[in-house]
Scaffold this motif. Structure first.
Motif, mmCIF file in Angstrom:
data_model
loop_
_atom_site.group_PDB
_atom_site.id
_atom_site.type_symbol
_atom_site.label_atom_id
_atom_site.label_comp_id
_atom_site.label_asym_id
_atom_site.label_seq_id
_atom_site.Cartn_x
_atom_site.Cartn_y
_atom_site.Cartn_z
ATOM 1 N N PRO A 43 24.416 41.122 56.487
ATOM 2 C CA PRO A 43 25.381 41.866 57.299
ATOM 3 C C PRO A 43 24.746 43.017 58.076
ATOM 4 C CG PRO A 43 26.297 41.383 55.151
ATOM 5 C CD PRO A 43 24.858 41.011 55.087
ATOM 6 N N ALA A 44 23.805 43.715 57.448
ATOM 7 C CA ALA A 44 23.126 44.804 58.147
ATOM 8 C C ALA A 44 22.374 44.281 59.360
ATOM 9 C CB ALA A 44 22.161 45.513 57.195
ATOM 10 N N MET A 45 21.760 43.122 59.232
ATOM 11 C CA MET A 45 21.034 42.527 60.355
ATOM 12 C C MET A 45 21.984 42.061 61.450
ATOM 13 S SD MET A 45 18.051 40.400 58.322
ATOM 14 C CE MET A 45 17.162 39.997 59.838
ATOM 15 N N PHE A 46 23.114 41.477 61.058
ATOM 16 C CA PHE A 46 24.120 41.055 62.036
ATOM 17 C C PHE A 46 24.614 42.256 62.844
ATOM 18 C CE2 PHE A 46 26.002 36.691 60.708
ATOM 19 C CZ PHE A 46 24.725 36.191 60.521
ATOM 20 N N LEU A 47 24.960 43.319 62.131
ATOM 21 C CA LEU A 47 25.487 44.508 62.806
ATOM 22 C C LEU A 47 24.426 45.135 63.699
ATOM 23 C CD1 LEU A 47 27.967 46.326 63.092
ATOM 24 C CD2 LEU A 47 27.089 47.704 61.194
ATOM 25 N N ALA A 48 23.183 45.145 63.245
ATOM 26 C CA ALA A 48 22.099 45.715 64.039
ATOM 27 C C ALA A 48 21.921 44.944 65.345
ATOM 28 C CB ALA A 48 20.798 45.691 63.241
ATOM 29 N N GLY A 49 22.005 43.611 65.264
ATOM 30 C CA GLY A 49 21.855 42.814 66.470
ATOM 31 C C GLY A 49 22.965 43.053 67.470
ATOM 32 N N ARG A 50 24.192 43.170 66.977
ATOM 33 C CA ARG A 50 25.355 43.344 67.860
ATOM 34 C C ARG A 50 25.430 44.742 68.455
ATOM 35 N NH1 ARG A 50 27.390 38.677 69.827
ATOM 36 N NH2 ARG A 50 28.395 37.367 68.240
ATOM 37 N N ARG A 51 25.227 45.763 67.610
ATOM 38 C CA ARG A 51 25.532 47.131 68.049
ATOM 39 C C ARG A 51 24.320 47.951 68.457
ATOM 40 N NH1 ARG A 51 30.515 45.494 68.931
ATOM 41 N NH2 ARG A 51 31.701 45.063 67.034
ATOM 42 N N ALA A 52 23.142 47.612 67.930
ATOM 43 C CA ALA A 52 21.966 48.420 68.252
ATOM 44 C C ALA A 52 20.851 47.602 68.861
ATOM 45 C CB ALA A 52 21.458 49.129 66.988
ATOM 46 N N GLY A 53 21.011 46.285 68.896
ATOM 47 C CA GLY A 53 19.987 45.424 69.457
ATOM 48 C C GLY A 53 20.351 44.987 70.862
ATOM 49 N N ASP A 54 20.230 43.688 71.111
ATOM 50 C CA ASP A 54 20.517 43.165 72.456
ATOM 51 C C ASP A 54 21.917 42.585 72.575
ATOM 52 O OD1 ASP A 54 20.292 40.922 70.924
ATOM 53 O OD2 ASP A 54 18.560 40.081 71.956
ATOM 54 N N GLY A 55 22.749 42.844 71.559
ATOM 55 C CA GLY A 55 24.119 42.356 71.612
ATOM 56 C C GLY A 55 24.307 40.970 71.063
ATOM 57 N N CYS A 168 19.452 50.731 47.732
ATOM 58 C CA CYS A 168 20.125 50.862 49.025
ATOM 59 C C CYS A 168 19.225 50.438 50.181
ATOM 60 C CB CYS A 168 20.550 52.316 49.260
ATOM 61 S SG CYS A 168 21.472 53.079 47.919
ATOM 62 N N MET A 169 17.944 50.280 49.910
ATOM 63 C CA MET A 169 16.974 50.056 50.976
ATOM 64 C C MET A 169 17.092 48.717 51.709
ATOM 65 S SD MET A 169 15.252 52.734 51.509
ATOM 66 C CE MET A 169 13.844 52.107 52.456
ATOM 67 N N PRO A 170 17.591 47.638 51.091
ATOM 68 C CA PRO A 170 17.659 46.377 51.843
ATOM 69 C C PRO A 170 18.410 46.474 53.168
ATOM 70 C CG PRO A 170 17.961 45.938 49.521
ATOM 71 C CD PRO A 170 17.937 47.440 49.674
ATOM 72 N N VAL A 171 19.462 47.293 53.239
ATOM 73 C CA VAL A 171 20.194 47.398 54.508
ATOM 74 C C VAL A 171 19.347 48.088 55.565
ATOM 75 C CG1 VAL A 171 22.488 47.343 53.449
ATOM 76 C CG2 VAL A 171 21.333 49.539 53.746
ATOM 77 N N VAL A 172 18.560 49.071 55.145
ATOM 78 C CA VAL A 172 17.694 49.784 56.088
ATOM 79 C C VAL A 172 16.551 48.875 56.535
ATOM 80 C CG1 VAL A 172 16.290 51.851 56.439
ATOM 81 C CG2 VAL A 172 18.292 51.953 54.953
ATOM 82 N N ILE A 173 15.990 48.124 55.596
ATOM 83 C CA ILE A 173 14.917 47.186 55.927
ATOM 84 C C ILE A 173 15.428 46.114 56.888
ATOM 85 C CG2 ILE A 173 13.385 45.421 54.975
ATOM 86 C CD1 ILE A 173 13.304 47.137 52.394
ATOM 87 N N GLY A 174 16.614 45.577 56.608
ATOM 88 C CA GLY A 174 17.196 44.570 57.491
ATOM 89 C C GLY A 174 17.447 45.102 58.884
ATOM 90 N N TRP A 175 17.957 46.328 58.958
ATOM 91 C CA TRP A 175 18.222 46.952 60.263
ATOM 92 C C TRP A 175 16.913 47.143 61.028
ATOM 93 C CZ3 TRP A 175 23.138 48.507 62.038
ATOM 94 C CH2 TRP A 175 23.129 49.208 63.257
ATOM 95 N N ALA A 176 15.890 47.653 60.334
ATOM 96 C CA ALA A 176 14.589 47.882 60.974
ATOM 97 C C ALA A 176 13.952 46.581 61.433
ATOM 98 C CB ALA A 176 13.661 48.615 60.002
ATOM 99 N N ALA A 177 14.149 45.515 60.665
ATOM 100 C CA ALA A 177 13.572 44.220 61.035
ATOM 101 C C ALA A 177 14.123 43.730 62.373
ATOM 102 C CB ALA A 177 13.855 43.188 59.945
ATOM 103 N N VAL A 178 15.379 44.061 62.665
ATOM 104 C CA VAL A 178 16.023 43.614 63.903
ATOM 105 C C VAL A 178 15.706 44.543 65.071
ATOM 106 C CG1 VAL A 178 18.252 43.205 65.038
ATOM 107 C CG2 VAL A 178 17.888 42.467 62.677
ATOM 108 N N THR A 179 15.748 45.851 64.836
ATOM 109 C CA THR A 179 15.660 46.828 65.930
ATOM 110 C C THR A 179 14.312 47.530 66.042
ATOM 111 O OG1 THR A 179 16.462 48.669 64.560
ATOM 112 C CG2 THR A 179 18.128 47.282 65.636
ATOM 113 N N GLY A 180 13.531 47.535 64.957
ATOM 114 C CA GLY A 180 12.275 48.271 64.980
ATOM 115 C C GLY A 180 12.453 49.756 64.771
ATOM 116 N N ARG A 181 13.660 50.153 64.372
ATOM 117 C CA ARG A 181 13.928 51.573 64.111
ATOM 118 C C ARG A 181 15.048 51.673 63.077
ATOM 119 N NH1 ARG A 181 16.354 50.208 69.020
ATOM 120 N NH2 ARG A 181 18.598 50.681 69.105
#
Length: 319
Positions: A43-55, A168-181
């Motif tokens: 879910p963290a990766m999905f949200l990162a792609g939609r809201r902080a990545g390329d949509g 708690c770190m998996p959500v941060v790792i997943g987000w970083a994997a998608v956005t690089g930040r």
């Protein structure tokens, strides 16, 4: 050739031993916990792609690479935790079946196994996602083993509060994997799990209080009265439910509705546990809240994934 009805030849002792050893090493990784960690990563990766990545949603390749790396990193942390906790695991009924508690695996071998998994996960994530995700995975392993297991667990009743940050770190790792930040929604999801962890583990520790006491682990239910424990469970449940609403600006009405209903449900059950504890007797059943906590986290994060997958309009900031 043997007919379908012919009896199978018994396994030779070496094969049996090999399977037993394989199961022991697999048990070191605590696979059930890994499954839950993966549930919150997607879910963290999905949200990162939609809201902080390329949509768009992350590619299947990136999802698989991150999940594999995250699973191996979690396996590393759990194996190293088993090495450090071998002595107390042997004293607790809940953990007496773990491989090191039963001398099924030499501690030195388990240590090498855990370190090797950590190295593999770091290199894998660095090469298949990005090096920020890799560094965060190493930090999570180090925090779980060095800070929680070795420094806090046997010294303070607040062990799971601060030590739980590693989970708690998996959500941060997943987000970083998608956005690089790392952006603020990742930190909000981190906070949800951070505040979720004490009610989750303290409910379990209430049930297994005697186990922790026998092992000399100062979990809160060991050093505080049941009323004090349940009161803190209520406080953290409120923090968790309210904190989850901070994610509303980057989600839709679907998430808002589920967060309010499930968070409210959790808070009500926490208050009910507290009321039963204050009344005494056998009505207090902390394991109900423990199982509910797993359901709550899964439902909330699955909703985040569905919300992002559907591409529903975000509610936005209220200003």
């Amino acid at each position: 050739m043997l007919s379908p009805s012919a009896p199978r030849a018994p396994l030779t002792p070496p094969i049996k031993r090999g399977r037993s050893v394989l199961r022991a090493y697999l048990s070191l990784t605590k696979t059930r916990i890994i499954e839950q960690l993966l549930v919150i990563t997607v879910p963290a990766m999905f949200l990162a792609g939609r809201r902080a990545g390329d949509g768009t949603l992350p590619s299947v390749g990136l999802l698989v690479a991150t999940l594999v790396g995250g699973a191996v990193a979690a396996a590393s942390a759990h194996a190293l935790n088993c090495v450090a906790d071998a002595d107390i695991d042997a004293k607790m009924k809940r953990t007496q079946a773990r491989p090191l508690a039963r001398d099924q695996v030499p501690r030195t071998h388990a240590l090498i196994f855990g370190l090797a998994l950590g190295l593999v996960s770091a290199v894998w994530l660095g090469l298949t996602t990005n090096w920020l995700a890799s560094v965060l995975s190493v930090a999570a392993i180090a925090f779980y083993v060095l800070v929680y297991t070795l420094l806090l667990k046997r010294r303070t009743a607040q062990n799971i509060v601060w030590g739980g940050a590693a989970g708690c770190m998996p959500v941060v790792i997943g987000w970083a994997a998608v956005t690089g930040r790392v952006d603020w929604p990742a930190l909000v999801m981190f906070g949800v799990i951070f505040f979720w962890t004490p009610p989750h583990f303290w409910a379990l520790a209430m049930r297994y209080r005697d186990d922790y006491a026998a092992a000399g682990v100062p979990m809160l239910p060991v050093v505080a009265s049941p009323v004090q424990v349940s009161r803190r469970i209520v406080a953290y449940s409120w923090l968790m439910a309210l904190w989850s609403l901070l994610l509303v600006p980057v989600t839709s009405w679907v998430y808002l509705g589920v967060a309010v209903v499930t968070g409210g449900w959790f808070v009500v059950m926490a208050h009910r546990l507290h009321a039963h504890v204050r009344e005494g007797g056998t009505a207090a059943k902390p394991m109900r809240l423990f199982h509910l906590s797993n359901t709550y986290l899964c439902v909330l994060f699955i909703t985040i994934a569905v919300d992002a997958a559907l591409g529903l309009p975000a509610l936005g900031l209220p200003f």
